[in-house]
Design a protein around this motif. Structure first.
Motif, mmCIF file in Angstrom:
data_model
loop_
_atom_site.group_PDB
_atom_site.id
_atom_site.type_symbol
_atom_site.label_atom_id
_atom_site.label_comp_id
_atom_site.label_asym_id
_atom_site.label_seq_id
_atom_site.Cartn_x
_atom_site.Cartn_y
_atom_site.Cartn_z
ATOM 1 N N LYS A 3 24.437 -35.698 -12.305
ATOM 2 C CA LYS A 3 23.423 -36.530 -13.148
ATOM 3 C C LYS A 3 24.502 -36.695 -14.375
ATOM 4 N N ILE A 4 25.512 -37.433 -14.287
ATOM 5 C CA ILE A 4 26.441 -37.812 -15.388
ATOM 6 C C ILE A 4 26.890 -39.296 -15.256
ATOM 7 N N ASN A 5 27.533 -39.803 -16.316
ATOM 8 C CA ASN A 5 28.141 -41.109 -16.462
ATOM 9 C C ASN A 5 29.431 -41.125 -15.851
ATOM 10 N N VAL A 6 30.207 -40.307 -16.235
ATOM 11 C CA VAL A 6 31.569 -40.189 -15.931
ATOM 12 C C VAL A 6 32.010 -39.882 -14.304
ATOM 13 N N GLU A 7 33.352 -40.478 -14.129
ATOM 14 C CA GLU A 7 33.744 -40.146 -12.589
ATOM 15 C C GLU A 7 33.791 -38.303 -12.358
ATOM 16 N N ASN A 8 33.346 -38.165 -11.411
ATOM 17 C CA ASN A 8 33.796 -36.648 -10.494
ATOM 18 C C ASN A 8 34.595 -37.006 -9.295
ATOM 19 N N ASP A 9 34.806 -38.148 -8.947
ATOM 20 C CA ASP A 9 35.347 -38.182 -7.542
ATOM 21 C C ASP A 9 36.312 -39.635 -7.581
ATOM 22 N N VAL A 10 37.712 -39.067 -7.093
ATOM 23 C CA VAL A 10 38.410 -40.128 -7.386
ATOM 24 C C VAL A 10 39.552 -40.169 -6.145
ATOM 25 N N THR A 11 39.767 -41.503 -5.688
ATOM 26 C CA THR A 11 40.937 -41.665 -4.851
ATOM 27 C C THR A 11 41.549 -42.902 -5.211
ATOM 28 N N ALA A 12 42.946 -42.684 -5.571
ATOM 29 C CA ALA A 12 43.946 -43.725 -6.191
ATOM 30 C C ALA A 12 45.108 -43.669 -5.153
ATOM 31 N N VAL A 13 45.512 -45.059 -5.207
ATOM 32 C CA VAL A 13 46.836 -45.350 -4.380
ATOM 33 C C VAL A 13 47.969 -45.946 -5.208
#
Length: 387
Positions: free
Chosen positions: A215-225
């Motif tokens: 329950k947060i607004n910010v990202e906690n999961d990222v996949t970047a290419v």
């Protein structure tokens, strides 16, 4: 001067660690003479724990006090660039904790202002650059043995943070207070190392960044290419909800592959598989169907002395010592100039911007658009009920 007289702005969890180490004399070329914090409880702590050190509630008063030669900045992220500029204007050397700021436009402004003060030193506390395993990787790359970069992949998902971590409240884990989630809090060092070790600028980025299971607004999961200017590709995967997590970095070049695994100095190890001949040359000259390039494997890990020393001292004091030596003219190379913060932060901003817009982000990207999109999320956060 015989010693650099330090003042610290922000003596929370990390700033107080720097204060204690300087106070204990762990930098023979540095001396803690002043600290500053807007929180009364932190000032009271300093008065008890740091006898003889001047305590301020207003950092501008400390900057103008003539008591210090250099300032260490350890406040919430948004304030880093503006405090740095104020310190430089006051004629002080500046060592800023990570990240350099929240968005590149402000960091670029501070970096450009720093160029107008060439007599002052302006550094960034990227302590992971002092890690001997990463330094070994950099040494191999710069020696040319890895060859031309083909691909760099980092999976770092061992930042596990349960809901209770975010429920502490305050400025952490919010768009308004911190400027992001896993990218701006946990990953600045890895984003820096990713770009530092790649050794070539990023050209474009596509990403998916979202909130999973919290329950947060910010990202906690990222996949970047990403694609680098030399045509190499990069993948950066990170999260704070994977259990168990992974920390594995692979850097592949024409000449072989570097693999770094392990979550800390004690368990970290590097393996370099070096081709006997560069891959393009082998492909051109080989006549064997499904031929394989002969190679040799070299392994590297820290010795016991390095491990014990790292546990006792921690890497941050190594960066502070280096900064003191540069200020005193005993060496001329900073571990990380402040302007280097634009590389990792630029990657972070581009990841956010791609996820927010659903589009590929091409460098140089629109820094004003990033700020506009960030402000949208800050406004939404105010009305979301999730802090």
């Amino acid at each position: 001067m015989d010693k650099v007289r330090y003042g610290i702005v922000g003596i929370g969890k990390q700033g107080s660690n720097y204060a204690k180490r300087l106070f204990k004399g762990m930098d023979k070329n540095g001396q803690l003479v002043a600290v500053c914090d807007i929180a009364e409880d932190r000032r009271k702590w300093a008065e008890t724990a740091l006898p003889g050190v001047k305590v301020f509630s207003d950092y501008k008063e400390m900057l103008a006090s003539k008591m210090i030669d250099a300032v260490i900045i350890d406040t919430p992220h948004y304030a880093h660039p503006s405090i740095a500029i104020d310190a430089l204007k006051a004629g002080l050397n500046v060592l800023c904790d990570k990240p350099a700021g929240v968005f590149t436009k402000a960091v670029r402004e501070a970096a450009e202002f720093g160029k107008t003060k060439p007599e002052l030193k302006f550094g960034l506390l990227y302590n992971q650059r002092t890690n001997k395993v990463y330094k070994k990787a950099k040494e191999i790359i710069e020696s040319g043995r890895l060859g031309n970069l083909k691909r760099i992949v980092w999976i770092i998902t061992n930042w596990y943070r349960p809901q209770a971590y975010y429920d502490q409240g305050g400025w952490r884990g919010t768009w308004a207070g911190e400027g992001g989630g896993v990218l701006i809090n946990q990953d600045p060092h890895q984003l820096d190392l990713f770009t530092w070790l790649a050794g070539t600028p990023i050209k474009k980025v596509w990403s998916n960044a979202k909130t999973v299971g919290r329950k947060i607004n910010v990202e906690n999961d990222v996949t970047a290419v990403c694609e680098f200017e030399n045509g190499a590709t990069g993948v950066f995967i990170t999260s704070t909800h994977d259990a168990p997590g992974t920390n594995r970095l692979e850097i592949t070049g024409d000449g072989g592959k570097i693999v770094i695994e392990g979550s800390n100095d004690v368990s970290m190890k590097l393996r370099f598989t070096e081709n006997s001949v560069a891959e393009p040359e082998f492909s051109r000259t080989n006549k064997v169907f499904m031929g394989k390039i002969p190679n040799k494997v070299s392994k590297y890990k820290l010795g016991l002395v390095d491990i014990i020393k790292g546990i006792i001292e921690q890497q941050h004091i190594v960066v502070i010592r280096n900064f003191s030596e540069v200020v005193l003219g005993k060496t001329d190379k900073l571990v990380a100039p402040y302007a280097d913060g634009l590389n990792g932060l630029g990657f972070s901003n581009a990841i956010h911007l791609s996820a927010w817009t659903g589009k590929e982000v091409v460098y140089p990207y629109d820094e004003d658009l990033y700020i506009e999109e960030l402000n949208k999320r800050i406004d939404e956060e105010k009305n979301s009920g999730v802090k």
